[in-house]
Structures are given as structure tokens and as C-alpha cells.
Motif scaffolding. Structure first.
Motif, PDB file in Angstrom:
ATOM      1  N   CYS A  15       0.826  -1.214   0.000  1.00 58.99           N
ATOM      2  CA  CYS A  15       0.000   0.000   0.000  1.00 58.99           C
ATOM      3  C   CYS A  15       0.857   1.260   0.000  1.00 58.99           C
ATOM      4  O   CYS A  15       0.551   2.225  -0.714  1.00 58.99           O
ATOM      5  N   PHE A  16       1.935   1.275   0.775  1.00 57.60           N
ATOM      6  CA  PHE A  16       2.816   2.447   0.774  1.00 57.60           C
ATOM      7  C   PHE A  16       3.461   2.639  -0.597  1.00 57.60           C
ATOM      8  O   PHE A  16       3.586   3.763  -1.083  1.00 57.60           O
ATOM      9  N   SER A  17       3.876   1.551  -1.230  1.00 63.58           N
ATOM     10  CA  SER A  17       4.506   1.680  -2.549  1.00 63.58           C
ATOM     11  C   SER A  17       3.493   2.146  -3.596  1.00 63.58           C
ATOM     12  O   SER A  17       3.821   2.949  -4.474  1.00 63.58           O
ATOM     13  N   SER A  18       2.250   1.665  -3.503  1.00 68.01           N
ATOM     14  CA  SER A  18       1.225   2.110  -4.456  1.00 68.01           C
ATOM     15  C   SER A  18       0.847   3.570  -4.219  1.00 68.01           C
ATOM     16  O   SER A  18       0.571   4.318  -5.160  1.00 68.01           O
ATOM     17  N   LEU A  19       0.847   3.997  -2.947  1.00 71.71           N
ATOM     18  CA  LEU A  19       0.583   5.394  -2.624  1.00 71.71           C
ATOM     19  C   LEU A  19       1.639   6.292  -3.247  1.00 71.71           C
ATOM     20  O   LEU A  19       1.322   7.321  -3.861  1.00 71.71           O
ATOM     21  N   MET A  20       2.912   5.903  -3.108  1.00 70.67           N
ATOM     22  CA  MET A  20       3.997   6.709  -3.669  1.00 70.67           C
ATOM     23  C   MET A  20       3.912   6.760  -5.190  1.00 70.67           C
ATOM     24  O   MET A  20       4.116   7.816  -5.789  1.00 70.67           O
ATOM     25  N   PHE A  21       3.592   5.627  -5.811  1.00 72.75           N
ATOM     26  CA  PHE A  21       3.483   5.604  -7.271  1.00 72.75           C
ATOM     27  C   PHE A  21       2.371   6.540  -7.743  1.00 72.75           C
ATOM     28  O   PHE A  21       2.548   7.306  -8.695  1.00 72.75           O
ATOM     29  N   GLY A  22       1.209   6.478  -7.074  1.00 75.64           N
ATOM     30  CA  GLY A  22       0.089   7.342  -7.448  1.00 75.64           C
ATOM     31  C   GLY A  22       0.403   8.814  -7.249  1.00 75.64           C
ATOM     32  O   GLY A  22       0.075   9.660  -8.087  1.00 75.64           O
ATOM     33  N   ALA A 120       1.578  -9.193  -8.283  1.00 72.47           N
ATOM     34  CA  ALA A 120       2.065 -10.570  -8.166  1.00 72.47           C
ATOM     35  C   ALA A 120       2.244 -10.976  -6.699  1.00 72.47           C
ATOM     36  O   ALA A 120       1.902 -12.093  -6.307  1.00 72.47           O
ATOM     37  N   ILE A 121       2.750 -10.057  -5.890  1.00 73.49           N
ATOM     38  CA  ILE A 121       2.972 -10.357  -4.465  1.00 73.49           C
ATOM     39  C   ILE A 121       1.644 -10.539  -3.744  1.00 73.49           C
ATOM     40  O   ILE A 121       1.468 -11.476  -2.952  1.00 73.49           O
ATOM     41  N   LEU A 122       0.690  -9.650  -3.995  1.00 77.13           N
ATOM     42  CA  LEU A 122      -0.627  -9.780  -3.362  1.00 77.13           C
ATOM     43  C   LEU A 122      -1.286 -11.103  -3.761  1.00 77.13           C
ATOM     44  O   LEU A 122      -1.875 -11.795  -2.921  1.00 77.13           O
ATOM     45  N   SER A 123      -1.186 -11.454  -5.039  1.00 80.47           N
ATOM     46  CA  SER A 123      -1.821 -12.681  -5.534  1.00 80.47           C
ATOM     47  C   SER A 123      -1.232 -13.917  -4.862  1.00 80.47           C
ATOM     48  O   SER A 123      -1.950 -14.882  -4.571  1.00 80.47           O
ATOM     49  N   GLN A 131      -9.826 -12.839   2.544  1.00 77.96           N
ATOM     50  CA  GLN A 131      -8.600 -12.103   2.832  1.00 77.96           C
ATOM     51  C   GLN A 131      -8.028 -11.494   1.547  1.00 77.96           C
ATOM     52  O   GLN A 131      -7.544 -10.360   1.538  1.00 77.96           O
ATOM     53  N   ARG A 132      -8.111 -12.249   0.480  1.00 77.47           N
ATOM     54  CA  ARG A 132      -7.613 -11.785  -0.811  1.00 77.47           C
ATOM     55  C   ARG A 132      -8.409 -10.571  -1.289  1.00 77.47           C
ATOM     56  O   ARG A 132      -7.846  -9.572  -1.746  1.00 77.47           O
ATOM     57  N   SER A 133      -9.731 -10.645  -1.178  1.00 78.61           N
ATOM     58  CA  SER A 133     -10.588  -9.533  -1.603  1.00 78.61           C
ATOM     59  C   SER A 133     -10.289  -8.272  -0.808  1.00 78.61           C
ATOM     60  O   SER A 133     -10.213  -7.165  -1.366  1.00 78.61           O
ATOM     61  N   ARG A 134     -10.117  -8.433   0.509  1.00 82.38           N
ATOM     62  CA  ARG A 134      -9.824  -7.277   1.352  1.00 82.38           C
ATOM     63  C   ARG A 134      -8.471  -6.665   1.003  1.00 82.38           C
ATOM     64  O   ARG A 134      -8.329  -5.438   0.969  1.00 82.38           O
ATOM     65  N   ALA A 135      -7.487  -7.525   0.746  1.00 80.79           N
ATOM     66  CA  ALA A 135      -6.146  -7.029   0.418  1.00 80.79           C
ATOM     67  C   ALA A 135      -6.168  -6.236  -0.883  1.00 80.79           C
ATOM     68  O   ALA A 135      -5.607  -5.127  -0.959  1.00 80.79           O
ATOM     69  N   PHE A 136      -6.818  -6.784  -1.899  1.00 77.50           N
ATOM     70  CA  PHE A 136      -6.876  -6.075  -3.179  1.00 77.50           C
ATOM     71  C   PHE A 136      -7.721  -4.809  -3.072  1.00 77.50           C
ATOM     72  O   PHE A 136      -7.423  -3.801  -3.719  1.00 77.50           O
ATOM     73  N   ALA A 137      -8.781  -4.852  -2.260  1.00 77.69           N
ATOM     74  CA  ALA A 137      -9.608  -3.652  -2.064  1.00 77.69           C
ATOM     75  C   ALA A 137      -8.796  -2.544  -1.384  1.00 77.69           C
ATOM     76  O   ALA A 137      -8.857  -1.378  -1.798  1.00 77.69           O
ATOM     77  N   MET A 138      -8.028  -2.909  -0.358  1.00 80.72           N
ATOM     78  CA  MET A 138      -7.201  -1.933   0.340  1.00 80.72           C
ATOM     79  C   MET A 138      -6.152  -1.343  -0.591  1.00 80.72           C
ATOM     80  O   MET A 138      -5.906  -0.140  -0.610  1.00 80.72           O
ATOM     81  N   GLY A 140      -6.331  -1.088  -3.854  1.00 81.48           N
ATOM     82  CA  GLY A 140      -7.008  -0.206  -4.808  1.00 81.48           C
ATOM     83  C   GLY A 140      -7.379   1.129  -4.194  1.00 81.48           C
ATOM     84  O   GLY A 140      -7.226   2.177  -4.835  1.00 81.48           O
ATOM     85  N   ILE A 141      -7.850   1.112  -2.952  1.00 81.87           N
ATOM     86  CA  ILE A 141      -8.239   2.360  -2.279  1.00 81.87           C
ATOM     87  C   ILE A 141      -7.034   3.262  -2.072  1.00 81.87           C
ATOM     88  O   ILE A 141      -7.077   4.474  -2.346  1.00 81.87           O
ATOM     89  N   VAL A 142      -5.923   2.674  -1.603  1.00 75.81           N
ATOM     90  CA  VAL A 142      -4.724   3.477  -1.332  1.00 75.81           C
ATOM     91  C   VAL A 142      -4.133   4.014  -2.630  1.00 75.81           C
ATOM     92  O   VAL A 142      -3.734   5.177  -2.709  1.00 75.81           O
ATOM     93  N   PHE A 143      -4.088   3.172  -3.659  1.00 77.08           N
ATOM     94  CA  PHE A 143      -3.570   3.618  -4.952  1.00 77.08           C
ATOM     95  C   PHE A 143      -4.434   4.759  -5.503  1.00 77.08           C
ATOM     96  O   PHE A 143      -3.917   5.777  -5.983  1.00 77.08           O
ATOM     97  N   GLY A 144      -5.741   4.599  -5.408  1.00 76.76           N
ATOM     98  CA  GLY A 144      -6.658   5.646  -5.867  1.00 76.76           C
ATOM     99  C   GLY A 144      -6.542   6.912  -5.048  1.00 76.76           C
ATOM    100  O   GLY A 144      -6.665   8.024  -5.575  1.00 76.76           O
ATOM    101  N   THR A 145      -6.271   6.765  -3.737  1.00 78.25           N
ATOM    102  CA  THR A 145      -6.097   7.938  -2.882  1.00 78.25           C
ATOM    103  C   THR A 145      -4.880   8.738  -3.307  1.00 78.25           C
ATOM    104  O   THR A 145      -4.911   9.986  -3.340  1.00 78.25           O
TER     105      THR A 145
END
Length: 509
Positions: A15-22, A120-123, A131-138, A140-145
């Protein structure tokens, strides 16, 4: 308990890495009007600050997945994270445009590596359904934020600190993320990983870079000059060689036979349509808010929220519509909405008293349109092919987005500067040479009116209040919004036609 702790640390790292990328995509545009003045660059330099990052992401996009499968997803992710952190430091310490652009390219390599490894890591680490759905949802939310709130965060940093901190902040964040990654992520590989398509990667990157260079540097080189035409020819040749390399490769980066599936082809046109105008225009919109309307960085970033926040709110609705209607309805509808938003922005620029209120309907409708397209495009590209080709289909989708983004950042910059040039030429006629008018247009397009007066002192006499310069910039944005709106409407029609069930068979042969 230990497994849950490791999963929590892994999710934090992703999530931190996706936040930085966004953030590095959406927070930087607010800085661009000021960077042209502070680092004494040109309008083309401003475009390269964004395009260097985008082209670099495209370059590593397909290679990263193969390398991560072969050598370890955690290892490659950590390498990308370290590269991103160090190059963010280089960006923040840059004192010239050339150093900043090169640092942005290297930062984009790190960002692209992180992005591909995240999924790939999340998958691999989250395989249980809930657990998988929650991880991908989180994720997506952080990346979108990061994408959605980036403009206002960039504006706040610009107002209360230096522009450098928009980049420097990622260095300590990268160190924190690295700690989470090392402690939580479990190493994983694919022993049957395909071979790296080196020639495909190189040729596609060269084709995109050469085309982008031709568009951005064309006004300086002269579009009809030998050097410019050679660059364009190089782009065409590289692309044709790429097509040939993919055709003869036993394990191609792009398997073009998937384009025989109408749903896949229609969805890829959706990827192109989303990035034809929405994200490229975000690079230039702060210039309008600051250069024409006179807003500061914080206000410009805040107003941009109307453009980006709908992309976070609308996707759940888009998913429901996708379940009820086919993608051939939802995706073209989203593209049509983006185009409608641009036409409404064109009307907003024409308003008697233009401002954020007159631009609000257009920015909102465009954001809603993007939200309608985004997840349906991804779901359709991966869902319309067999499971063993889903990764490759996802790669084509992401490549289509990034390539279109890179090319249209350049193309929109060209339309803006040419519109300003035409406006100035109509007013000043023979008073200035074509070269002088082009230089004026580039200064105005970057929102650098101070630099304009310093370079052309006579402008203080001819245009003491800056009215002509502001009206020229406004006229350039009128053309830009029309270009974006009409262009994405045409792509919406193409997408709708390809999806059309009456086709009954492959559209592309």
C-alpha cells in the motif's frame, strides 16, 4: 498469528509503494508552472518531466513480470523500491532541468517495477477468498487515494515548503516501506517463467520514445526538417520491427491473436480512450488554473479534486453496471462521458466569468466517465481471454494506457502551444518573427509570464496588463478541450462498434 503479522506487514509495504506511485503521477503537475521558471527550462522540459516517468514505466512493464517470476518477486520488488527511493532523492536535489528529467526517468523505472510486482505479491501471499478480496480492495483504495489527492498534497507542499519536498518525501517513505517489505513479504517464483522478450521490449520502447521526441521537439527542429523526419521514420521502423519480433518470438511479450476477441479489442480501445485526454490533461489543467485564473498551488490542487475524486467514488457503480449490462455499453458510455466533460470545460472557459465554478461541471463529468471505464476495462481485458493468458492481456492493457499517456502528453502540449501561437500571430501580425512567436507561445503555455517579459521587454509596452498573454493561453485551452472531447468521442464510437454483438465474430484479423 505469525502469518497474519507477516501479511499485515506485506499489505503495508504494497500500500505504501502504491501510494507513492500514485502521488508521483498526480502531485507533480501542480509544480510544473513554477518549475519552468525556477529551473530555467523550456515548455518541452516541462513535458519531459512527466513523460520521462511514463516512458520509463512502459520500458520495464513487461520485462518486470518475467524477471520477478524467474528471480523472485520479493527480490525484484525490493530492487525497484530502492531505485525509486534513491532517484526520488536525486529528483529533489536536482538544480537543472536535465538532471531532474534524467532522475524522473530512473524514478519511473523504479515505479514501474514496484507497480508490476505489487499485484504478483498480493496474488501469491493472499490466496484465501475473503482475505484476498480485502487485500486487493485496500490496495485499490490506497492507490486511488494517491492519484485522487495528489494534486492537493502537491499544492500544500508547494505552499508551505519547497517543490523539492514533493520528491524528497518519498525517500523516508521508501525506507519505511523497505522495512515492511523485508519483514513481511515471502519470496515466490514461477519455475516455468517464460523467457524475457528483450527485443520486443527494446523496440517498443524506442518506437514510443522516438514518436514522443518527434512531437515534443518538432516545433524546435521543424516538423519538415530532415532530422525530425528521420526521428519519425525511426519510430515507424522500430514499431514495424517490434511487430515482426513479436510474430516470430516463441514467447512474445504481446500475442496479437488476442485482438481477434472483440471484447478484448473493445476494452483496449477503452484503455486508449481513457488516456487519450483525461490523464494527459491533468498535466496542463494546473497551468490553466494558475496561469489564466491566477490561483495559487493549494487552490489549484483543491479544484483539481473535482477532476480526480470521482475516479475513486464511481468504480463500485461501474462494477454494478457491468454485471447488469455488457462491457460494450459501459465502456463506450464512460468514454462518451469523458468527452462530454471536456466539451463542458470548453463551455466553462467561454463563460462570461470563467473560474472554478464554470469548470466544475466538466471536471466532474470527466471524472465520472473515467470511473465508469477504469475497472470495467481491466476486468474485460483479463476476463475475455483464457486464464493462462490473463497476465499477458493485463500487460497489453497497461501498456496501451502508458503509451497513450506518453504520446498524448506530448500531443496535447503541441496543440496548446500551436493554439497560443495562432492567437499571438493574429494579434501581432508582422511585429515578431515566427521564431519569436513560437518562443512566446512556449513561455505562455508553461504559464511563465515573467519569463516572457524578461525575454521580450517590448511585451510590457504592447501588453502592459498581460491581457493578450492571458487570452492567448485561454484560447489554447479552448482548442485543447475541443481536441480532447472530440478525440475521445471518436474512440468511444470505435469501441462501441468493435463491441457490437452483431459482429458475431472477430473484428481484427
Amino acid at each position: 498469528m505469525l502469518k497474519n503479522k507477516k501479511n499485515t506487514l506485506t499489505l503495508a509495504a504494497i500500500c505504501f509503494s502504491s501510494l507513492m506511485f500514485g502521488l508521483e503521477i498526480s502531485s507533480v503537475p501542480v509544480l510544473l508552472p513554477g518549475l519552468e521558471k525556477l529551473l530555467h527550462g523550456s515548455f518541452s522540459d516541462v513535458q519531459w518531466i512527466m513523460n520521462a516517468y511514463t516512458i520509463a514505466c512502459t520500458t520495464v512493464l513487461m520485462a518486470t513480470g518475467t524477471l520477478a517470476d524467474r528471480y523472485g518477486r520479493k527480490r525484484v520488488f525490493v530492487m525497484g523500491l530502492v531505485l525509486f527511493g534513491i532517484t526520488s532523492l536525486f529528483c529533489g536535489l536536482a538544480t537543472t532541468m536535465s538532471v531532474l528529467i534524467m532522475s524522473r526517468f530512473l524514478q519511473g523505472l523504479g515505479g514501474g517495477i514496484m507497480l508490476i510486482c505489487q499485484i504478483a505479491i498480493l496474488s501469491h501471499q493472499f490466496q484465501e477468498g475473503r482475505q484476498r478480496s480485502r487485500a486487493f480492495a485496500m490496495w485499490g483504495i490506497v492507490f486511488g487515494t494517491g492519484l485522487g489527492f495528489g494534486p492537493v498534497i502537491g499544492g500544500l507542499i508547494l505552499s508551505f515548503a519547497s517543490w523539492k519536498w514533493v520528491f524528497l518525501v518519498h525517500f523516508p517513505l521508501s525506507i519505511l516501506t523497505l522495512g515492511f517489505a523485508l519483514a513481511g513479504i515471502k519470496e515466490s517464483r514461477n519455475t516455468q517463467a517464460q523467457q524475457l522478450d528483450v527485443w520486443g521490449m527494446i523496440l517498443l520502447s524506442l518506437a514510443v520514445f522516438a514518436l514522443t521526441y518527434f512531437i515534443i521537439q518538432g516545433p524546435v527542429l521543424g516538423f519538415g526538417s530532415i532530422s525530425a523526419l528521420l526521428i519519425l521514420a525511426g519510430s515507424v521502423i522500430a514499431f514495424l520491427l517490434f511487430l515482426y519480433a513479436e510474430k516470430i518470438s516463441p514467447q512474445p511479450m504481446f500475442d496479437f491473436t488476442v485482438f481477434r476477441v472483440p471484447d478484448f479489442s473493445g476494452a483496449v480501445i477503452g484503455s486508449v480512450g481513457m488516456n487519450f485526454c483525461f490523464w494527459p490533461f491533468m498535466i496542463y489543467l494546473p497551468i490553466y488554473f494558475q496561469g489564466v485564473l491566477g490561483y495559487n498551488g493549494v487552490l489549484a490542487g483543491t479544484v483539481l479534486l473535482a477532476y480526480t475524486l470521482p475516479t475513486l467514488v464511481v468504480p463500485p457503480l461501474a462494477e454494478r453496471l457491468l454485471l447488469r449490462y455488457r462491457p460494450g455499453v459501459v465502456i463506450p458510455l464512460g468514454l462518451f462521458s469523458i468527452g462530454m466533460g471536456f466539451i463542458l470545460m470548453w463551455l466553462g472557459i467561454h463563460a462570461t466569468h470563467p473560474g472554478w465554478v464554470s469548470m466544475l461541471p466538466g471536471t466532474l463529468v470527466s471524472g465520472i466517465g473515467l470511473g465508469l471505464c477504469n475497472t470495467p476495462v481491466t476486468n474485460t481485458t483479463t476476463g475475455s481471454v483464457s486464464a493462462n493468458r490473463a497476465g499477458m492481456a493485463s500487460g497489453i492493457d497497461m501498456s496501451a494506457r502508458l503509451i497513450t499517456l506518453a504520446v498524448n502528453i506530448a500531443l496535447m502540449g503541441l496543440v496548446l502551444s500551436k493554439g497560443i501561437y495562432a492567437h499571438l500571430k493574429g494579434i501581432f501580425n508582422e511585429r515578431f518573427s515566427a521564431e519569436q512567436l513560437q518562443l512566446m507561445a512556449e513561455k505562455i503555455a508553461a504559464g511563465n509570464f515573467t519569463g516572457l517579459n524578461e525575454k521580450f521587454p517590448e511585451m510590457n509596452i504592447l501588453d502592459p496588463g498581460g491581457y493578450i498573454a492571458h487570452s492567448a493561453l485561454s484560447y489554447g485551452f479552448e482548442l485543447l478541450t475541443l481536441f480532447g472531447g472530440i478525440g475521445v468521442w471518436l474512440l468511444a464510437l470505435v469501441s462501441f462498434y468493435i463491441f457490437k454483438p452483431a459482429a458475431g465474430k472477430a473484428v481484427f484479423r
